[in-house]
Design an enzyme around this catalytic site. Structure first.
Site, PDB file in Angstrom:
ATOM      1  N   ARG A   1       0.793  -1.226   0.000  1.00 30.83           N
ATOM      2  CA  ARG A   1       0.000   0.000   0.000  1.00 30.83           C
ATOM      3  C   ARG A   1       0.825   1.277   0.000  1.00 30.83           C
ATOM      4  O   ARG A   1       0.543   2.210  -0.752  1.00 30.83           O
ATOM      5  CB  ARG A   1      -0.913   0.066   1.249  1.00 30.83           C
ATOM      6  CG  ARG A   1      -2.176  -0.679   1.146  1.00 30.83           C
ATOM      7  CD  ARG A   1      -2.511  -1.261   2.491  1.00 30.83           C
ATOM      8  NE  ARG A   1      -1.510  -2.252   2.816  1.00 30.83           N
ATOM      9  CZ  ARG A   1      -1.603  -3.530   2.413  1.00 30.83           C
ATOM     10  NH1 ARG A   1      -2.655  -3.944   1.786  1.00 30.83           N
ATOM     11  NH2 ARG A   1      -0.638  -4.393   2.677  1.00 30.83           N
ATOM     12  N   THR A   2       1.803   1.345   0.875  1.00 30.95           N
ATOM     13  CA  THR A   2       2.500   2.622   1.050  1.00 30.95           C
ATOM     14  C   THR A   2       3.224   3.004  -0.239  1.00 30.95           C
ATOM     15  O   THR A   2       3.083   4.131  -0.737  1.00 30.95           O
ATOM     16  CB  THR A   2       3.491   2.525   2.227  1.00 30.95           C
ATOM     17  OG1 THR A   2       2.783   2.021   3.356  1.00 30.95           O
ATOM     18  CG2 THR A   2       4.080   3.877   2.560  1.00 30.95           C
TER      19      THR A   2
ATOM     20  N   LYS B   1      26.436  -4.522  -2.086  1.00 28.40           N
ATOM     21  CA  LYS B   1      27.902  -4.493  -2.239  1.00 28.40           C
ATOM     22  C   LYS B   1      28.562  -3.791  -1.061  1.00 28.40           C
ATOM     23  O   LYS B   1      29.770  -3.579  -1.066  1.00 28.40           O
ATOM     24  CB  LYS B   1      28.279  -3.756  -3.526  1.00 28.40           C
ATOM     25  CG  LYS B   1      27.676  -4.323  -4.789  1.00 28.40           C
ATOM     26  CD  LYS B   1      28.020  -3.413  -5.974  1.00 28.40           C
ATOM     27  CE  LYS B   1      27.139  -3.685  -7.172  1.00 28.40           C
ATOM     28  NZ  LYS B   1      27.215  -2.585  -8.152  1.00 28.40           N
TER      29      LYS B   1
ATOM     30  N   ARG C   1      11.342   3.791   3.027  1.00 30.10           N
ATOM     31  CA  ARG C   1      11.005   2.846   4.104  1.00 30.10           C
ATOM     32  C   ARG C   1      12.275   2.082   4.443  1.00 30.10           C
ATOM     33  O   ARG C   1      13.014   1.652   3.557  1.00 30.10           O
ATOM     34  CB  ARG C   1       9.915   1.875   3.668  1.00 30.10           C
ATOM     35  CG  ARG C   1       9.719   0.739   4.664  1.00 30.10           C
ATOM     36  CD  ARG C   1       8.510  -0.092   4.374  1.00 30.10           C
ATOM     37  NE  ARG C   1       7.292   0.634   4.701  1.00 30.10           N
ATOM     38  CZ  ARG C   1       6.081   0.095   4.679  1.00 30.10           C
ATOM     39  NH1 ARG C   1       5.932  -1.165   4.334  1.00 30.10           N
ATOM     40  NH2 ARG C   1       5.019   0.817   4.987  1.00 30.10           N
TER      41      ARG C   1
ATOM     42  N   HIS D   1       5.385   5.918  11.379  1.00 33.82           N
ATOM     43  CA  HIS D   1       4.836   5.758  10.017  1.00 33.82           C
ATOM     44  C   HIS D   1       3.879   6.939   9.797  1.00 33.82           C
ATOM     45  O   HIS D   1       2.663   6.779   9.748  1.00 33.82           O
ATOM     46  CB  HIS D   1       4.115   4.410   9.927  1.00 33.82           C
ATOM     47  CG  HIS D   1       3.820   3.933   8.537  1.00 33.82           C
ATOM     48  ND1 HIS D   1       3.900   4.738   7.406  1.00 33.82           N
ATOM     49  CD2 HIS D   1       3.421   2.703   8.085  1.00 33.82           C
ATOM     50  CE1 HIS D   1       3.573   4.027   6.343  1.00 33.82           C
ATOM     51  NE2 HIS D   1       3.286   2.791   6.733  1.00 33.82           N
TER      52      HIS D   1
END
Ligand code: CP
Length: 304
Positions: free
Chosen positions: A51-52, A80, A101, A129
């Protein structure tokens, strides 16, 4: 921190929160406005999302902006050994805004300190959030007609649930009464109780999800027990299905009760609840596009 970033919901005053909610209303009336033409936005997702990420990308696309980024950090040079600092500094060379995120608490704040461009925190570990909170507030306002003086019942993983943590802080502006329903292993952290105490906000803790708690609620905010946050999977197995909301449990609930859930759900809301008019979680997710359009414009200083 660069002042325009949105890292924690506490970065915004009550007035700013209300301003964003008013903008979200305008975007719901007309989400297609080409006000990001010529802008490039990066979505950097170091942790899975449906969703986000997709609602942010929909928000940008409907505003005429372009998106770069990744949804799977294993395809990037972080594998890496490139540091978060270097990744953010690189990407901030390319874009006007970074939406990130990350699985670590505090990663978004750190990114905002090393970036030349604003950061929107799309969830950092178990911490915050804030864009979810804005769509939660918008959903609460739309369904209740007010944010003031509501009985908000938060159920499930209150320890690791970043959506819960942000929502408590945001609702503190609006004189709520909280009911925290969680097993001992997933109790709301003391910091959030101290926060409520400092604001004079009433809260009650429960280990049982009783009919009395359900019948008194204006909002029931269900949450998933987040397997990915547990260091001891035995504890997860013990608590994973601790509360399951079933349709029959809503028979004597308030008419205006709405069931919210940030989603994804696992077992905590039975499918028979979906047909109940009090179930609001799918509409809540749709509201995410409008709330995120409003946040993007505020962060970029664009008037609508
Ligand atoms: N509510 C929420 O953050 O959902 P996603 O993890 O799918 O983005």
């Amino acid at each position: 921190m660069r002042s325009e970033s949105l890292v924690s919901i506490t970065d915004y005053t009550k007035e700013e929160i209300l301003e964003v909610l008013e903008s979200a209303k305008q975007f719901e009336e007309n989400p297609n406005r080409k006000i990001l033409e010529g802008k490039v936005v990066a979505t950097l997702f170091f942790e899975p999302s449906t969703r986000t990420r997709l609602s942010f990308e929909t928000a940008v696309t409907r505003l005429g902006g372009r998106i770069i980024g990744f949804s799977d950090a294993s395809t990037t040079s972080s594998t890496k050994g490139e540091t978060l600092k270097d990744t953010i500094k690189m990407v901030s060379n390319y874009v006007d805004l970074i939406i990130m995120r990350h699985y670590l608490d505090g990663a978004a704040r750190y990114a905002s300190e090393v970036s030349d461009k604003p950061i929107i925190n799309a969830g950092d570990g178990a911490n915050q959030h804030p864009s979810q909170t804005m769509l939660d507030l918008y959903s609460i306002y739309k369904t209740q007609g007010t944010l003031e003086g509501l009985n908000i019942t938060l159920v499930g993983d209150l320890k690791y649930g970043r959506t819960v943590h942000s929502l408590i802080m945001a609702m503190s502006h609006f004189n709520p009464t909280f009911h925290f329903v969680a097993p001992d292993e997933l109790k709301i952290p003391d910091d959030y109780k101290k926060f409520c105490d400092s604001k004079g906000i009433k809260y009650y803790e429960h280990t049982e999800f009783t009919q009395e708690v359900i019948n008194n609620a204006d909002i029931i905010y269900m949450t998933r027990v987040q397997r990915e946050r547990f260091t001891d999977l035995m504890v997860y197995e013990k608590v994973k299905d601790v509360y399951v909301l079933k349709n029959s449990m809503l028979d004597n609930s308030k008419d205006n009760l709405r069931i919210l859930h940030p989603l994804p759900r696992v077992n905590e809301i039975a499918y028979d609840v979906d047909e109940n008019p009090k179930a609001y979680y799918f509409e809540q997710a749709r509201n995410g596009v409008y709330a995120r359009q409003a946040i993007i414009c505020k962060v970029l200083g664009i008037k609508i």
